[in-house]
Design a protein around this motif. Structure first.
Motif, PDB file in Angstrom:
ATOM      1  N   ASN A 122       0.747  -1.165   0.038  1.00 17.17           N
ATOM      2  CA  ASN A 122      -0.153   0.033  -0.083  1.00 17.17           C
ATOM      3  C   ASN A 122       0.858   1.299   0.096  1.00 17.17           C
ATOM      4  OD1 ASN A 122      -2.554  -1.396   0.127  1.00 17.17           O
ATOM      5  ND2 ASN A 122      -2.475  -1.579   2.429  1.00 17.17           N
ATOM      6  N   ALA A 123       2.161   1.229   0.393  1.00 17.68           N
ATOM      7  CA  ALA A 123       2.962   2.203   0.638  1.00 17.68           C
ATOM      8  C   ALA A 123       4.221   1.603   0.792  1.00 17.68           C
ATOM      9  CB  ALA A 123       2.587   3.285   1.860  1.00 17.68           C
ATOM     10  N   VAL A 124       5.295   2.735   0.697  1.00 13.61           N
ATOM     11  CA  VAL A 124       6.710   2.297   0.790  1.00 13.61           C
ATOM     12  C   VAL A 124       6.654   1.508   2.322  1.00 13.61           C
ATOM     13  CG1 VAL A 124       8.963   2.836   1.147  1.00 13.61           C
ATOM     14  CG2 VAL A 124       7.643   3.847  -0.438  1.00 13.61           C
ATOM     15  N   PRO A 125       7.250   0.251   2.421  1.00 16.33           N
ATOM     16  CA  PRO A 125       7.261  -0.440   3.531  1.00 16.33           C
ATOM     17  C   PRO A 125       8.118   0.296   4.722  1.00 16.33           C
ATOM     18  CG  PRO A 125       7.864  -1.899   1.855  1.00 16.33           C
ATOM     19  CD  PRO A 125       7.951  -0.450   1.230  1.00 16.33           C
ATOM     20  N   PRO A 126       7.693  -0.023   5.923  1.00 18.94           N
ATOM     21  CA  PRO A 126       8.251   0.696   7.087  1.00 18.94           C
ATOM     22  C   PRO A 126       9.872   0.907   6.918  1.00 18.94           C
ATOM     23  CG  PRO A 126       6.529  -0.374   7.627  1.00 18.94           C
ATOM     24  CD  PRO A 126       6.576  -0.761   6.280  1.00 18.94           C
ATOM     25  N   ASN A 127      10.553   1.884   7.610  1.00 21.85           N
ATOM     26  CA  ASN A 127      11.943   1.903   7.523  1.00 21.85           C
ATOM     27  C   ASN A 127      12.515   2.129   6.420  1.00 21.85           C
ATOM     28  OD1 ASN A 127      11.888   1.370  10.556  1.00 21.85           O
ATOM     29  ND2 ASN A 127      11.472  -0.853  10.207  1.00 21.85           N
ATOM     30  N   TRP A 128      11.927   2.283   5.266  1.00 25.63           N
ATOM     31  CA  TRP A 128      12.460   2.565   3.980  1.00 25.63           C
ATOM     32  C   TRP A 128      12.114   3.870   3.339  1.00 25.63           C
ATOM     33  CZ3 TRP A 128      16.174  -0.752   1.579  1.00 25.63           C
ATOM     34  CH2 TRP A 128      16.370  -2.043   2.302  1.00 25.63           C
ATOM     35  N   GLU A 129      13.166   4.423   2.646  1.00 29.63           N
ATOM     36  CA  GLU A 129      12.684   5.443   2.031  1.00 29.63           C
ATOM     37  C   GLU A 129      13.241   5.607   0.465  1.00 29.63           C
ATOM     38  OE1 GLU A 129      15.108   8.928   3.330  1.00 29.63           O
ATOM     39  OE2 GLU A 129      16.732   7.693   3.540  1.00 29.63           O
ATOM     40  N   ALA A 130      12.359   6.059  -0.307  1.00 27.88           N
ATOM     41  CA  ALA A 130      12.599   6.135  -1.810  1.00 27.88           C
ATOM     42  C   ALA A 130      13.525   7.268  -2.018  1.00 27.88           C
ATOM     43  CB  ALA A 130      11.451   6.211  -2.556  1.00 27.88           C
ATOM     44  N   LEU A 131      14.484   6.835  -2.782  1.00 27.69           N
ATOM     45  CA  LEU A 131      15.571   8.035  -3.379  1.00 27.69           C
ATOM     46  C   LEU A 131      15.279   8.511  -4.748  1.00 27.69           C
ATOM     47  CD1 LEU A 131      18.709   6.704  -1.660  1.00 27.69           C
ATOM     48  CD2 LEU A 131      17.159   8.206  -0.663  1.00 27.69           C
ATOM     49  N   PRO A 152      17.576  -3.399 -18.998  1.00 20.87           N
ATOM     50  CA  PRO A 152      17.413  -1.961 -18.607  1.00 20.87           C
ATOM     51  C   PRO A 152      16.372  -1.803 -17.745  1.00 20.87           C
ATOM     52  CG  PRO A 152      17.831  -2.143 -20.961  1.00 20.87           C
ATOM     53  CD  PRO A 152      17.554  -3.566 -20.330  1.00 20.87           C
ATOM     54  N   VAL A 153      16.350  -1.059 -16.728  1.00 22.15           N
ATOM     55  CA  VAL A 153      15.234  -0.881 -15.802  1.00 22.15           C
ATOM     56  C   VAL A 153      13.935  -0.407 -16.331  1.00 22.15           C
ATOM     57  CG1 VAL A 153      14.444   0.531 -13.764  1.00 22.15           C
ATOM     58  CG2 VAL A 153      16.677  -0.599 -13.917  1.00 22.15           C
ATOM     59  N   SER A 154      14.128   0.462 -17.335  1.00 21.74           N
ATOM     60  CA  SER A 154      13.021   1.128 -18.089  1.00 21.74           C
ATOM     61  C   SER A 154      12.028  -0.309 -18.964  1.00 21.74           C
ATOM     62  CB  SER A 154      13.562   1.890 -19.384  1.00 21.74           C
ATOM     63  OG  SER A 154      14.664   1.270 -19.929  1.00 21.74           O
ATOM     64  N   GLN A 155      13.112  -1.154 -19.382  1.00 19.44           N
ATOM     65  CA  GLN A 155      12.486  -2.261 -19.909  1.00 19.44           C
ATOM     66  C   GLN A 155      11.693  -3.065 -18.996  1.00 19.44           C
ATOM     67  OE1 GLN A 155      15.012  -5.050 -22.115  1.00 19.44           O
ATOM     68  NE2 GLN A 155      13.221  -5.269 -23.753  1.00 19.44           N
ATOM     69  N   ALA A 156      12.380  -3.315 -17.781  1.00 19.92           N
ATOM     70  CA  ALA A 156      11.790  -4.068 -16.672  1.00 19.92           C
ATOM     71  C   ALA A 156      10.478  -3.591 -16.419  1.00 19.92           C
ATOM     72  CB  ALA A 156      12.948  -4.270 -15.582  1.00 19.92           C
ATOM     73  N   ASN A 157      10.351  -2.287 -16.167  1.00 21.75           N
ATOM     74  CA  ASN A 157       9.284  -1.430 -15.788  1.00 21.75           C
ATOM     75  C   ASN A 157       8.135  -1.708 -16.721  1.00 21.75           C
ATOM     76  OD1 ASN A 157      10.086  -0.162 -13.345  1.00 21.75           O
ATOM     77  ND2 ASN A 157      10.734   1.716 -14.592  1.00 21.75           N
ATOM     78  N   GLU A 158       8.356  -1.800 -17.811  1.00 21.84           N
ATOM     79  CA  GLU A 158       7.335  -2.288 -19.175  1.00 21.84           C
ATOM     80  C   GLU A 158       6.945  -3.528 -19.055  1.00 21.84           C
ATOM     81  OE1 GLU A 158       7.371  -2.295 -24.088  1.00 21.84           O
ATOM     82  OE2 GLU A 158       8.710  -0.807 -22.963  1.00 21.84           O
ATOM     83  N   LEU A 159       7.821  -4.631 -18.840  1.00 20.84           N
ATOM     84  CA  LEU A 159       7.562  -5.837 -18.765  1.00 20.84           C
ATOM     85  C   LEU A 159       6.606  -6.026 -17.417  1.00 20.84           C
ATOM     86  CD1 LEU A 159      11.181  -7.640 -19.329  1.00 20.84           C
ATOM     87  CD2 LEU A 159       9.018  -8.089 -20.536  1.00 20.84           C
ATOM     88  N   LEU A 160       6.812  -5.579 -16.473  1.00 21.98           N
ATOM     89  CA  LEU A 160       6.183  -5.957 -15.091  1.00 21.98           C
ATOM     90  C   LEU A 160       5.086  -4.660 -14.594  1.00 21.98           C
ATOM     91  CD1 LEU A 160       9.264  -7.122 -13.285  1.00 21.98           C
ATOM     92  CD2 LEU A 160       7.494  -8.316 -14.583  1.00 21.98           C
ATOM     93  N   GLY A 161       4.802  -3.937 -15.566  1.00 19.46           N
ATOM     94  CA  GLY A 161       4.082  -2.745 -15.245  1.00 19.46           C
ATOM     95  C   GLY A 161       4.567  -2.166 -13.748  1.00 19.46           C
ATOM     96  N   ALA A 162       5.660  -1.880 -13.551  1.00 20.81           N
ATOM     97  CA  ALA A 162       6.348  -1.692 -12.213  1.00 20.81           C
ATOM     98  C   ALA A 162       7.015  -0.215 -12.359  1.00 20.81           C
ATOM     99  CB  ALA A 162       7.335  -2.584 -12.142  1.00 20.81           C
ATOM    100  N   SER A 163       7.269   0.243 -11.313  1.00 17.62           N
ATOM    101  CA  SER A 163       8.149   1.626 -11.424  1.00 17.62           C
ATOM    102  C   SER A 163       9.466   1.585 -10.266  1.00 17.62           C
ATOM    103  CB  SER A 163       7.213   2.553 -10.865  1.00 17.62           C
ATOM    104  OG  SER A 163       7.847   3.971 -10.580  1.00 17.62           O
ATOM    105  N   TYR A 164      10.425   0.911 -10.839  1.00 17.85           N
ATOM    106  CA  TYR A 164      11.391   0.637  -9.697  1.00 17.85           C
ATOM    107  C   TYR A 164      12.148   1.891  -9.549  1.00 17.85           C
ATOM    108  CZ  TYR A 164      11.977  -4.430 -10.768  1.00 17.85           C
ATOM    109  OH  TYR A 164      11.646  -5.929 -10.816  1.00 17.85           O
ATOM    110  N   GLN A 165      12.480   2.154  -8.171  1.00 15.42           N
ATOM    111  CA  GLN A 165      13.348   3.177  -7.847  1.00 15.42           C
ATOM    112  C   GLN A 165      14.290   2.693  -6.955  1.00 15.42           C
ATOM    113  OE1 GLN A 165      10.968   6.740  -6.600  1.00 15.42           O
ATOM    114  NE2 GLN A 165       9.242   5.543  -7.110  1.00 15.42           N
ATOM    115  N   VAL A 166      15.319   3.625  -6.534  1.00 18.33           N
ATOM    116  CA  VAL A 166      16.384   3.283  -5.476  1.00 18.33           C
ATOM    117  C   VAL A 166      15.785   3.687  -4.154  1.00 18.33           C
ATOM    118  CG1 VAL A 166      18.728   3.866  -4.911  1.00 18.33           C
ATOM    119  CG2 VAL A 166      18.104   4.146  -7.558  1.00 18.33           C
ATOM    120  N   TYR A 167      16.020   2.723  -3.362  1.00 25.69           N
ATOM    121  CA  TYR A 167      15.476   2.812  -1.851  1.00 25.69           C
ATOM    122  C   TYR A 167      16.916   2.322  -1.040  1.00 25.69           C
ATOM    123  CZ  TYR A 167      10.884   2.450  -3.648  1.00 25.69           C
ATOM    124  OH  TYR A 167       9.719   2.556  -4.267  1.00 25.69           O
ATOM    125  N   ARG A 168      16.688   3.342   0.239  1.00 22.53           N
ATOM    126  CA  ARG A 168      17.613   3.056   1.382  1.00 22.53           C
ATOM    127  C   ARG A 168      17.068   2.662   2.555  1.00 22.53           C
ATOM    128  NH1 ARG A 168      23.025   4.743   0.929  1.00 22.53           N
ATOM    129  NH2 ARG A 168      22.352   6.614  -0.109  1.00 22.53           N
TER     130      ARG A 168
END
Length: 580
Positions: free
Chosen positions: A38-47, A127-143
Motif C-alpha cells: 500500500n505504501a513504501v514499507p516501514p523503515n525504507w525511503e525512496a531516493l 534495462p530498468v526501463s524495460q523491466a518497468n514495461e515488462l512488469l508494469g512496475a516503477s523501480y526506484q532506488v531505496y535505502r
C-alpha cells in the motif's frame, strides 16, 4: 512413493528463445497486479528513479507442470538432482508463452537463460526501463531510513499479463524489502567473568541451577551425544549458511576446542564462496563463529562446509549496475546444483513474513522442499522476538497481529526454538506462532489442533489458527560460551539452538549411513510421528511480544518450544526400523 510420468528434461531445455513474435500474440498489455504494498514499507525511503542506463537481473520462477509432485517426493525415497529437476519442470506451454511475451518486448535471446531444468529463467542485464514495461512496475532506488546502507532497486508493486499468472510464481527482485537488517538471531552478548575458567566449565556436565554457562560439555551430556563416535565421516556432511559478511575464524575454532573439547582441536571446515561472498577470517563475526563452533563440537569429526554468500541487490554508485543478486536465491541455487549436498544444513538467519511478498516466500519455501527431496535435513532458527517485535500493528490492518518469522514458518524446514535452565523451560525470546502464508501441513494435523483446543479463544484475531505452527523442536539458547576474535564471552538466541540441533541431527544421519540406511532428509513427518518418543517435552515458560504474554509452553506441541528438546539416544532408538 508415487512417481509421475514426466516429459524429458532436455525437451524443455530445447524450447528456443528467439526475438520473433508469435503469429497471434496474447494480450500482453493486459497486466494484472501480482503483488503490491500500500505504501513504501516501514523503515525504507525512496531516493528516486535510477539513472538512465541502469540495468537489473530478473529471476522468474515458473510454476511446475505437476503441482504436488515435489511434496509427494518429500515423503518418499530421496531423489537425485536430475529427478528433482524433472519434478519441478514447467509445462512446455509455459515456456512457449514466456518466449512470446519476451519476444513481444524485444528482450534479446542472449539475455535469457534457464536453470533447474527450465523451472527458473534469468534475464540478465535488463534495462530498468524495460523491466518497468515488462512488469508494469516503477523501480526506484531505496535505502533504509537513517543508515548508510547500500541502496537497492525495488518496486512497491508489479504485475504480469493475465495469461501468465497461472504460469509464473514470482519475479525477483520486485517487492521484497528486508526488515531492518536480515535477522541474525543473537540479541544479546554477555561478558564472561575472569573467574569463569575452563576448569569450572568442564565440571558442569549437567545443569541444576539457573544462569550456568552453556558449553559443549553441558550440551553433549544434556542431550546424550557424548558417547557416540561418528563412523560415516567419509559420506556424512554438515553445511552451515553464512550471510551478511559474517565469517568464522579457524583460529577461534582451535581456541574454542582447546578450551571446550580437546579431542576435537583438529576440527576444520571448508569455505565455499557464493554470489561474490567474501571470506576474511581476520574479521570474524560472532554469528558465524557460534554456528561453526557448536556444530563442530557436537558432530566432530564430521566434515563441515561454511557457505559465504553475498547478499541483496544493490546499486554500485560508480556504474549504477546491480552489485549482486538475492542472497537466499543464490545460496539455494548453488546447493541444489551440487551432485552431493550436505545431509544436514543449519541456518540462523531469517526475516518477518510481513516483509515478504507471499509469492516470494512461497517460491523460496518450494526450493527448501527441493533440498528435503534430495535428502537434506534443513534447519532454521525460529527467531528472537517471541510472537512479534514492537506493537505489531500491521500496515493496512486493524488491531494487533502476531508477526511470524520466515523461513521458520515454511512447512518444509525444521524450525528450532529456544529453551534455558534445567529443568528446561522456554526462553522468553523463542520465536513461535502461526504462519499467515502457509497452511497447516498434514504432519501437524494432531499436534497443533490439540494446542489450539487448550488455547481456546485467547488471542482470537491475533494469529492465523489455520496456519503452519512453528517451531517444531527446540534446544538450549541462553548463556552460550563462544570465542570470537580471540575474546571469550557469552551469547543467547535461537542462533544457539539451531546449530545445536543441527549437530545432533548430523550424528543421527551418521548412524543411519554407517548402518547402510538413507539419511533422515525432511525431518518433520518423522518428528511428529515416532520421533516424538525421543524428545523431552517442555511445559513451562512463554514467548511474550506484541504487548502480550505470548503463547505458553504446555504438555505436547506448543508455538514456543515445539515438540520439545532432543535426546539423542532415544531418537536413535526410534530409527531401528528406518529404511535401508
Amino acid at each position: 512413493m508415487r512417481f509421475h510420468q514426466l516429459s524429458v528434461l532436455s525437451a524443455l531445455a530445447a524450447v528456443p528463445f528467439a526475438d520473433s513474435e508469435s503469429p497471434l500474440p496474447p494480450p500482453w498489455h493486459n497486466i494484472r497486479v501480482k503483488h503490491t504494498w500500500n505504501a513504501v514499507p516501514p523503515n525504507w525511503e525512496a531516493l528516486g528513479h535510477p539513472p538512465n542506463g541502469t540495468t537489473i537481473d530478473l529471476h522468474v520462477a515458473l510454476k511446475p507442470h505437476y503441482e504436488n509432485a515435489l511434496v509427494d517426493a518429500l515423503y518418499g525415497a530421496h531423489l537425485s538432482k536430475e529427478q528433482v529437476a524433472q519434478l519441478v519442470a514447467p509445462h512446455p506451454d509455459t515456456l512457449e508463452l514466456i518466449k512470446s511475451w519476451l519476444g513481444h518486448h524485444s528482450v534479446p535471446s542472449l539475455s535469457i537463460s534457464t536453470t533447474h531444468g527450465g523451472s527458473w529463467l534469468k534475464l540478465t542485464g535488463i534495462p530498468v526501463s524495460q523491466a518497468n514495461e515488462l512488469l508494469g512496475a516503477s523501480y526506484q532506488v531505496y535505502r533504509r531510513i537513517g543508515t548508510n546502507d547500500s541502496t537497492i532497486l525495488r518496486t512497491v508493486g508489479y504485475g504480469l499479463p493475465s495469461v501468465l499468472h497461472s504460469h509464473v510464481q514470482t519475479v525477483i527482485p520486485t517487492t521484497y524489502f528486508a526488515s531492518t537488517g536480515t535477522l541474525r538471531q543473537i540479541p544479546q552478548r554477555r561478558t564472561v567473568g575472569e573467574t569463569a575458567n575452563m576448569a569450572t566449565r568442564e565440571r558442569v556436565t549437567s545443569l541444576s541451577t539457573r544462569e550456568v554457562e552453556v558449553n559443549p560439555s553441558v550440551l553433549r551430556s544434556l542431550y546424550q551425544t557424548a558417547e557416540y563416535v561418528p563412523a560415516a565421516t567419509d559420506r556424512n556432511m554438515l553445511g552451515v549458511s553464512g550471510f551478511l559478511e559474517s565469517y568464522p575464524s579457524p583460529a577461534d575454532l582451535r581456541e574454542f576446542m582447546s578450551e571446550c573439547r580437546e579431542d576435537a582441536i583438529g576440527a576444520t571446515f571448508e569455505v565455499v564462496q557464493i554470489n561474490g561472498g567474501e571470506y576474511d577470517p581476520s574479521k570474524p563475526d560472532a554469528e558465524a563463529n557460534l554456528n561453526l563452533q557448536y556444530t563442530e563440537a557436537i558432530a566432530f569429526p564430521t566434515p563441515h562446509t561454511f557457505y559465504c554468500t553475498g547478499g541483496g541487490i544493490s546499486v554500485d554508485d560508480d556504474d549504477n549496475e546491480p552489485a549482486s543478486d538475492d542472497m537466499w536465491l543464490q545460496w539455494v541455487y548453488y546447493v541444489l546444483d551440487l551432485e552431493d549436498i550436505p545431509q544436514t544444513i543449519s541456518t540462523s538467519y531469517g526475516d518477518y513474513e510481513t516483509s515478504l511478498p507471499p509469492e516470494y516466500a512461497d517460491t523460496l519455501c518450494d526450493l527448501f522442499a527441493q533440498l528435503g527431496a534430495r535428502g537434506a535435513s534443513v534447519i532454521f532458527a525460529s527467531g528472537n522476538d517471541g510472537v512479534g517485535k514492537g506493537d505489531c500493528l500491521v500496515q493496512g490492518a486493524s488491531g494487533v497481529h502476531f508477526i511470524p518469522g520466515f523461513p521458520a514458518s515454511c512447512p518444509f524446514v525444521t524450525s528450532v526454538g529456544g529453551t534455558m535452565d534445567i529443568p528446561e523451560s522456554a526462553a522468553p525470546f523463542s520465536g513461535g506462532g502461526f504462519s499467515n502464508y502457509f497452511s497447516q501441513p498434514p504432519y501437524q494435523s494432531v499436534a497443533v489442533p490439540a494446542f489450539l483446543r487448550q488455547l481456546g479463544d485467547k488471542y482470537d484475531g491475533y494469529y492465523n489458527a489455520e496456519g503452519r505452527g512453528f517451531p517444531d523442536i527446540s534446544a538450549q539458547a541462553v548463556n552460550f560460551f563462544i570465542i570470537d576474535n580471540n575474546e571469550s564471552y557469552s551469547v543467547e538466541g535461537t542462533s544457539c539452538s539451531a546449530p545445536t540441533v543441527a549437530g545432533i541431527i548430523s550424528l543421527l544421519n551418521d548412524y543411519l549411513l554407517a548402518t547402510n540406511r538413507r539419511p533422515l532428509g525432511f525431518l518433520n513427518p518423522w518428528l511428529y510421528g515416532i520421533g516424538i518418543d525421543g524428545l523431552n517435552d517442555i511445559t513451562s515458560g512463554s514467548n511474550p511480544g506484541c504487548g502480550t504474554d505470548g503463547f505458553m509452553a504446555i504438555v505436547g506441541w506448543d508455538p514456543v518450544t515445539g515438540l520439545g528438546t532432543p535426546d539423542f539416544l532415544r531418537l536413535q532408538s526410534t530409527l531401528a526400523s528406518f529404511p535401508r
